[in-house]
Design a protein around this motif. Structure first.
Motif, PDB file in Angstrom:
ATOM      1  N   LEU A  12       5.031  -2.361  -3.908  1.00 21.21           N
ATOM      2  CA  LEU A  12       5.862  -1.155  -4.015  1.00 21.21           C
ATOM      3  C   LEU A  12       7.072  -1.399  -4.901  1.00 21.21           C
ATOM      4  N   HIS A  13       7.659  -2.593  -4.842  1.00 22.50           N
ATOM      5  CA  HIS A  13       8.802  -2.877  -5.700  1.00 22.50           C
ATOM      6  C   HIS A  13       8.401  -2.896  -7.172  1.00 22.50           C
ATOM      7  N   GLN A  14       7.168  -3.267  -7.459  1.00 20.09           N
ATOM      8  CA  GLN A  14       6.708  -3.298  -8.839  1.00 20.09           C
ATOM      9  C   GLN A  14       6.382  -1.892  -9.375  1.00 20.09           C
ATOM     10  N   CYS A  15       5.735  -1.094  -8.526  1.00 21.14           N
ATOM     11  CA  CYS A  15       5.290   0.242  -8.984  1.00 21.14           C
ATOM     12  C   CYS A  15       6.187   1.374  -8.490  1.00 21.14           C
ATOM     13  N   GLY A  16       6.973   1.139  -7.486  1.00 22.27           N
ATOM     14  CA  GLY A  16       7.832   2.195  -6.955  1.00 22.27           C
ATOM     15  C   GLY A  16       7.101   3.085  -5.968  1.00 22.27           C
ATOM     16  N   GLN A  17       5.990   3.638  -6.366  1.00 19.66           N
ATOM     17  CA  GLN A  17       5.217   4.539  -5.511  1.00 19.66           C
ATOM     18  C   GLN A  17       3.734   4.314  -5.793  1.00 19.66           C
ATOM     19  N   ILE A  18       2.939   4.187  -4.736  1.00 17.78           N
ATOM     20  CA  ILE A  18       1.517   3.889  -4.869  1.00 17.78           C
ATOM     21  C   ILE A  18       0.749   4.864  -3.985  1.00 17.78           C
ATOM     22  N   VAL A  19      -0.427   5.257  -4.484  1.00 21.45           N
ATOM     23  CA  VAL A  19      -1.315   6.077  -3.668  1.00 21.45           C
ATOM     24  C   VAL A  19      -1.768   5.253  -2.470  1.00 21.45           C
ATOM     25  N   PHE A  20      -1.879   5.911  -1.327  1.00 20.86           N
ATOM     26  CA  PHE A  20      -2.135   5.209  -0.071  1.00 20.86           C
ATOM     27  C   PHE A  20      -3.378   4.322  -0.160  1.00 20.86           C
ATOM     28  N   HIS A  21      -4.492   4.862  -0.648  1.00 21.88           N
ATOM     29  CA  HIS A  21      -5.733   4.077  -0.629  1.00 21.88           C
ATOM     30  C   HIS A  21      -5.734   2.971  -1.688  1.00 21.88           C
ATOM     31  N   GLU A  22      -4.794   3.017  -2.660  1.00 23.10           N
ATOM     32  CA  GLU A  22      -4.729   1.965  -3.663  1.00 23.10           C
ATOM     33  C   GLU A  22      -4.091   0.682  -3.121  1.00 23.10           C
ATOM     34  N   LEU A  23      -3.449   0.781  -1.952  1.00 23.56           N
ATOM     35  CA  LEU A  23      -2.897  -0.424  -1.336  1.00 23.56           C
ATOM     36  C   LEU A  23      -3.990  -1.309  -0.743  1.00 23.56           C
ATOM     37  N   PHE A  24      -5.196  -0.772  -0.638  1.00 26.35           N
ATOM     38  CA  PHE A  24      -6.305  -1.525  -0.077  1.00 26.35           C
ATOM     39  C   PHE A  24      -7.221  -1.958  -1.222  1.00 26.35           C
ATOM     40  N   SER A  25      -7.488  -3.201  -1.268  1.00 24.71           N
ATOM     41  CA  SER A  25      -8.346  -3.739  -2.329  1.00 24.71           C
ATOM     42  C   SER A  25      -9.779  -3.250  -2.138  1.00 24.71           C
ATOM     43  N   PRO A  26     -10.465  -2.824  -3.217  1.00 22.60           N
ATOM     44  CA  PRO A  26     -11.848  -2.383  -3.069  1.00 22.60           C
ATOM     45  C   PRO A  26     -12.765  -3.455  -2.504  1.00 22.60           C
ATOM     46  N   ALA A  27     -12.438  -4.723  -2.723  1.00 19.42           N
ATOM     47  CA  ALA A  27     -13.281  -5.821  -2.222  1.00 19.42           C
ATOM     48  C   ALA A  27     -12.819  -6.331  -0.869  1.00 19.42           C
ATOM     49  N   ALA A  28     -11.873  -5.634  -0.201  1.00 25.41           N
ATOM     50  CA  ALA A  28     -11.346  -6.115   1.074  1.00 25.41           C
ATOM     51  C   ALA A  28     -12.368  -5.919   2.175  1.00 25.41           C
ATOM     52  N   THR A  29     -12.349  -6.852   3.099  1.00 30.67           N
ATOM     53  CA  THR A  29     -13.222  -6.753   4.269  1.00 30.67           C
ATOM     54  C   THR A  29     -12.603  -5.810   5.290  1.00 30.67           C
ATOM     55  N   VAL A  30     -13.378  -5.572   6.361  1.00 32.32           N
ATOM     56  CA  VAL A  30     -12.872  -4.678   7.409  1.00 32.32           C
ATOM     57  C   VAL A  30     -11.619  -5.254   8.044  1.00 32.32           C
ATOM     58  N   THR A  31     -11.613  -6.575   8.250  1.00 29.89           N
ATOM     59  CA  THR A  31     -10.440  -7.207   8.862  1.00 29.89           C
ATOM     60  C   THR A  31      -9.215  -7.076   7.961  1.00 29.89           C
ATOM     61  N   GLU A  32      -9.399  -7.256   6.667  1.00 30.87           N
ATOM     62  CA  GLU A  32      -8.272  -7.139   5.744  1.00 30.87           C
ATOM     63  C   GLU A  32      -7.767  -5.690   5.670  1.00 30.87           C
ATOM     64  N   VAL A  33      -8.699  -4.750   5.746  1.00 33.35           N
ATOM     65  CA  VAL A  33      -8.283  -3.335   5.735  1.00 33.35           C
ATOM     66  C   VAL A  33      -7.464  -3.019   6.975  1.00 33.35           C
ATOM     67  N   ILE A  34      -7.909  -3.541   8.129  1.00 33.90           N
ATOM     68  CA  ILE A  34      -7.180  -3.275   9.385  1.00 33.90           C
ATOM     69  C   ILE A  34      -5.791  -3.878   9.329  1.00 33.90           C
ATOM     70  N   VAL A  35      -5.699  -5.138   8.859  1.00 36.12           N
ATOM     71  CA  VAL A  35      -4.395  -5.801   8.813  1.00 36.12           C
ATOM     72  C   VAL A  35      -3.476  -5.081   7.822  1.00 36.12           C
ATOM     73  N   THR A  36      -4.025  -4.656   6.665  1.00 34.92           N
ATOM     74  CA  THR A  36      -3.199  -3.933   5.689  1.00 34.92           C
ATOM     75  C   THR A  36      -2.708  -2.612   6.272  1.00 34.92           C
ATOM     76  N   PHE A  37      -3.590  -1.926   6.987  1.00 39.23           N
ATOM     77  CA  PHE A  37      -3.200  -0.655   7.599  1.00 39.23           C
ATOM     78  C   PHE A  37      -2.102  -0.865   8.634  1.00 39.23           C
ATOM     79  N   LEU A  38      -2.239  -1.925   9.463  1.00 43.19           N
ATOM     80  CA  LEU A  38      -1.201  -2.217  10.449  1.00 43.19           C
ATOM     81  C   LEU A  38       0.111  -2.602   9.761  1.00 43.19           C
ATOM     82  N   ALA A  39       0.010  -3.278   8.625  1.00 46.75           N
ATOM     83  CA  ALA A  39       1.233  -3.663   7.908  1.00 46.75           C
ATOM     84  C   ALA A  39       1.970  -2.429   7.389  1.00 46.75           C
ATOM     85  N   ILE A  40       1.195  -1.445   6.870  1.00 50.04           N
ATOM     86  CA  ILE A  40       1.844  -0.217   6.375  1.00 50.04           C
ATOM     87  C   ILE A  40       2.493   0.552   7.521  1.00 50.04           C
TER      88      ILE A  40
END
Length: 274
Positions: free
Chosen positions: A218-246
């Protein structure tokens, strides 16, 4: 009762000062213009103004304390005709209305003087009944108009005040509901299932680490689309952890989640960049 006034206390009036004969648009007029034309009816003064024949009739009835339900037609007709003759109206349309009422009064007067035969099936009808009804209705309307005129009116009894206030408007963005986040979350899960691996490995993922990663993005881009914070190659566990982090960042008011349009794209931006 008499009172004496000390003549010495009154200053002498200067007779030599010429007074203006009139004022036009605030400017004094010292003498009457030679080409001034005054119409013959310009100086006429009407002591009583009436809104029509019924107004004049009602005025005469109330002035002489006559019973409106039992009008003495002889007396009223004489007074009405005398008043019309005194008016000397030169406007034919206005005079016609008063003359028509005069003819009606004379007709009623004559009908009251002549005997009217009464049959068995018909009752004697008072010739004044229709005129009395008109007078009573007119009096009610006139009294109602007077009561309305007594109510406070703008620009007559009080003045309206307008105040200009400079006020800046802010666009209020739609609030992101829980259902909108759930739908986005389900879409991310469906995309993550495509990259699901059958090999089970224990992954030690830290929510704090992903929180720092999201803040760096976010500091680099300022504003990001919600689904772009999740890597397309992320696993289910990584998606869950990223969602909890947000969600944790939003809870600690470090990021702001917004949706400019209803059912539109959801954005995530850092509070420091707002």
């Amino acid at each position: 009762m008499t009172s004496s006034v000390d003549s010495a206390a009154i200053p002498p009036v200067n007779q030599s000062i010429e007074q203006p004969v009139a004022k036009i648009c605030g400017e004094p007029l010292m003498e009457i213009p030679q080409d001034l034309y005054i119409p013959p009816d310009a100086l006429e003064v009407f002591l009583d103004s009436f809104q029509g024949p019924l107004d004049l009739l009602l005025y005469l009835i109330r002035k002489h304390n006559l019973d409106i339900l039992d009008i003495p037609m002889v007396q009223l007709t004489q007074q009405y005709m005398a008043y019309v003759d005194m008016m000397e109206v030169e406007q034919f349309e206005l005079a016609a209305e008063y003359l028509l009422m005069t003819a009606l009064l004379i007709e009623i007067k004559s009908r009251m003087l002549l005997p009217v035969p009464v049959t068995e099936n018909e009752e004697e009808k008072d010739p004044r009944a229709e005129l009395v009804q008109r007078l009573l209705k007119y009096e009610q309307i006139k009294l109602a108009a007077l009561r309305l005129n007594e109510l406070p009116q703008a620009d007559r009894d009080f003045s309206t005040v307008q105040v200009w206030m400079e006020q800046s408007t802010h666009d209020r963005l739609p609030n992101v509901s829980v259902d909108m986040l759930r739908q986005t979350w389900l879409g991310l899960l469906a995309r993550a299932k495509i990259n699901r691996h059958h090999q089970i490995n224990r992954e030690a993922l830290s929510v704090r680490v992903y929180m720092s990663q999201v803040l760096r993005n976010l500091h680099q881009c300022g504003q990001i689309v919600f689904h772009e914070l999740f890597s397309p190659a992320a696993t289910v566990t990584e998606v869950i952890v990223t969602f909890l982090a947000i969600l944790e960042l939003a809870k600690e008011m470090l990021v702001e989640i917004s949706q400019p349009e209803v059912l539109g794209v959801i954005y995530v931006r850092s509070v420091d960049a707002v």
